[in-house]
Design a protein around this motif. Structure first.
Motif, PDB file in Angstrom:
ATOM      1  N   LEU A   1      48.600  47.786   9.036  1.00  0.00           N
ATOM      2  CA  LEU A   1      49.100  48.637   8.930  1.00  0.00           C
ATOM      3  C   LEU A   1      49.905  48.886  10.268  1.00  0.00           C
ATOM      4  N   GLN A   2      50.713  50.352   9.690  1.00  0.00           N
ATOM      5  CA  GLN A   2      51.570  50.420  11.280  1.00  0.00           C
ATOM      6  C   GLN A   2      51.022  51.631  11.996  1.00  0.00           C
ATOM      7  N   ILE A   3      50.586  51.103  12.849  1.00  0.00           N
ATOM      8  CA  ILE A   3      50.498  52.271  14.330  1.00  0.00           C
ATOM      9  C   ILE A   3      51.406  52.158  15.075  1.00  0.00           C
ATOM     10  N   ARG A   4      51.255  53.347  16.028  1.00  0.00           N
ATOM     11  CA  ARG A   4      52.194  54.186  17.221  1.00  0.00           C
ATOM     12  C   ARG A   4      50.958  54.419  18.355  1.00  0.00           C
ATOM     13  N   VAL A   5      51.014  53.782  18.940  1.00  0.00           N
ATOM     14  CA  VAL A   5      49.927  53.597  20.395  1.00  0.00           C
ATOM     15  C   VAL A   5      50.118  54.950  21.541  1.00  0.00           C
ATOM     16  N   MET A   6      49.349  55.873  21.830  1.00  0.00           N
ATOM     17  CA  MET A   6      49.167  56.953  21.672  1.00  0.00           C
ATOM     18  C   MET A   6      48.940  56.963  23.235  1.00  0.00           C
TER      19      MET A   6
END
Length: 598
Positions: free
Chosen positions: A208-213
């Motif tokens: 999974l490619q994720i961006r932590v908000m």
């Protein structure tokens, strides 16, 4: 967090996004010269050959600015084609800023404008870049005027560069760190991480490619998908620097990857929000949209013994491509196959080519269609995308079809032919916007089914390649769609049936009949090929019979002997036509779907 920049590159197709991404990676020493290759972030062979990006890709780069400060740049390269706009949408959700590229020789085009509006929807800061300044036809001043007039951005902020030669690429990196904002977010808040992409690795499962908000994610954390409702445990996480670099944790503002034992891309939904099971977030990240299939087509193997191979191939493709949907289908002429849903014609084309190339399959693909909504006389409402499921016309009360708002950017001299082309494709309303000197935008509302076949090719032809096209979905509207069946020797061929507007039914039926008459070999009897709506024949071609000269042995004598032999042959032909069957070669199904001779 002040030393992180999350940005993506958006532009019209073929304006140099992937090439600029290559130069930025090289400028940050993200890859050695020995390992470098063009289109570094494009992993598929088909992307390299066609020079297009199909999947979004991400890379984290270490950059030391001119003032000596060190930055972590998270770059997301996005597709340019309208079919993959959902990929662009998710990439924009993961960023604070975007580089919007304008070709110095072509100026602003339709997809550039569409992506600009998408970026503004997510409140991104935009930095214009004028690319391809090394070309002889480059006109930087005209590109600046277009950025001002058509995009409404500050033309003096635009950074001129050449991604091909690497000229002024350093200025682009300085622009990213100085003009684009750092991410916001609280590392101590409950975890909210956006899944903006996913791909399958055969050894480790889905990555999974994720961006932590908000919040912080660590290895061994128990995570929960807020839309999908599934739970997993984090096995590994880290950042992507062309190779996966493991880390202990990812905090707010960071972009990275997660391995959590997910078996297939279809098990999760890209665009979902990850949170912790122990301390869940109160609400998911807003803006999530499912990918919508708009084009439907049936895929059959060229020979029936390849059906098990087609099943395995589609299963493997679906592991990687969550937007592809398929269900079993069958045809009397072609045997078993699958009815598949695609995001658009390019998506269909890519899937077809990957099946043929990666799995060595010969395929027959039915004419693509869209999804129609039908109201029946008994009050029921149904959705139909397959001609074989079309109900009897007597039970249909109303048919509605999907419409799109097409935006066509063209030089002024081609506006007449462009408007005529829209009218030919049942355009309902047309408006013109003057963007800059010599350039117009034609906005037209038309049925989605009308742009499926030859609209884009014709547009490129009449505008000599200068016209560009983008569209967005509108509502469903009332229409008059009919099912046309093709009869070969008075037997319907279910695979060749299609749904079309009544006005265009005869034109398409003639095309089908003429193509089949060329491709089907002659038999011992005459073969009629007919296009019919209900019981009415609207088009016909005839394949003449092969005829043996039965009078060759008559040399002289009474004429009645010849007549007797011809009469006998005639009766035999009539009997043969009654009981004979016509074999339709596979090449005929393929030829019918071609719009013109190659």
């Amino acid at each position: 967090m002040n030393h992180i920049r999350n940005f993506c590159i958006i532009a019209h197709i073929d304006h140099g996004k992937s090439t600029l991404a290559d130069r930025l990676i090289q400028a940050c020493n993200g890859v050695s010269d020995r390992e470098f290759k063009d289109q570094l972030l494009d992993s598929m062979d088909i992307e390299r050959e066609r020079g297009i990006t199909i999947k979004s890709n991400t890379v984290s780069l270490d950059y030391t600015a001119k003032d000596g400060k060190k930055y972590l740049l998270n770059l997301i390269d996005t597709p340019g084609h309208v079919d993959f706009s959902h990929e662009v949408r998710r990439s924009l959700m993961a960023c604070e800023g975007a580089l919007i590229i304008v070709d110095a020789s072509q100026g602003v085009e339709a997809q550039t404008v569409a992506n600009l509006y998408l970026a503004l929807e997510y409140d991104l800061d935009l930095l214009p870049v004028i690319n391809k300044i090394d070309l002889p036809a480059a006109d930087i001043e005209r590109a600046q005027e277009a950025i001002d007039a058509e995009l409404g951005l500050d033309p003096f902020e635009a950074i001129p560069c050449s991604a091909k030669t690497g000229l002024h690429v350093e200025d682009v990196l300085e622009g990213v760190v100085n003009k684009l904002p750092p991410p916001q977010g609280d590392p101590k808040a409950p975890l909210k991480a956006l899944v903006f992409d996913a791909y399958f690795d055969k050894y480790r499962g889905v990555i999974l490619q994720i961006r932590v908000m908000e919040g912080t994610l660590k290895t061994k954390d128990a995570i929960h998908f807020m839309h999908g409702g599934r739970d997993y445990k984090v096995d590994e996480l880290g950042i992507n620097q062309l190779k996966l670099v493991p880390k202990d944790k990812l905090s707010a503002g960071e972009v990275g990857y997660v391995v959590a034992g997910v078996k297939s891309v279809q098990d999760i939904e890209v665009g979902d929000t990850i949170t912790l099971q122990e301390h869940p977030a109160d609400a998911p990240i807003p803006g999530y949209q499912k990918a919508r299939q708009v084009v439907f087509s049936s895929i059959y193997p060229m020979s029936t013994d390849q059906y098990p191979d087609l099943v395995k191939a589609l299963d493997k493709l679906a592991i990687n491509d969550a937007a592809l949907t398929y269900e079993k289908d069958s045809s009397a002429a072609l045997g078993f196959g699958f009815r598949c849903g695609f995001l658009g014609l390019l998506h269909l084309d890519v899937v077809q080519e990957r099946l043929q190339r990666e799995f060595d399959l010969g395929l027959v693909i039915s004419a693509p269609s869209v999804k129609y909504k039908l109201k029946l006389r008994d009050g029921k409402e149904i959705e139909v995308d397959n001609p074989s499921n079309w109900p009897d016309p007597t039970v249909i009360d109303e048919i509605i079809e999907p419409y799109i708002r097409a935006s066509i950017l063209t030089p002024e001299e081609y506006v007449g032919p462009v408007m005529e082309l829209c009218r030919e494709h049942r355009s309902e309303s047309q408006t013109m916007n003057y963007l800059s000197a010599g350039r117009l935008e034609v906005v037209s509302e038309m049925p989605l089914g009308e742009v499926l076949f030859d609209f884009y090719d014709k547009l490129k032809m009449i505008t000599r390649g200068y016209g560009s096209f983008d569209h967005e979905p509108l509502e469903y509207r009332k229409t008059d769609i009919v099912k046309v069946e093709i009869l070969v020797n008075k037997e319907p061929v279910d695979t060749l049936a299609y749904l079309v507007h009544r006005e265009k039914a005869r034109q398409r039926a003639l095309h089908y009949c003429e193509r089949l008459a060329k491709e089907i070999p002659r038999h011992q009897f005459k073969i009629p090929i007919q296009g019919v709506i209900g019981g009415n024949v609207i088009a016909r071609s005839t394949i003449n019979a092969l005829r043996k000269d039965v009078t060759a042995k008559c040399y002289g004598g009474d004429i009645s002997r010849k007549k007797k032999l011809l009469e006998k042959q005639k009766k035999g032909k009539a009997k043969m036509k009654q009981f004979g069957s016509v074999t339709i070669p596979q090449a005929a199904f393929v030829a019918v779907l071609k719009q013109s001779d190659d």
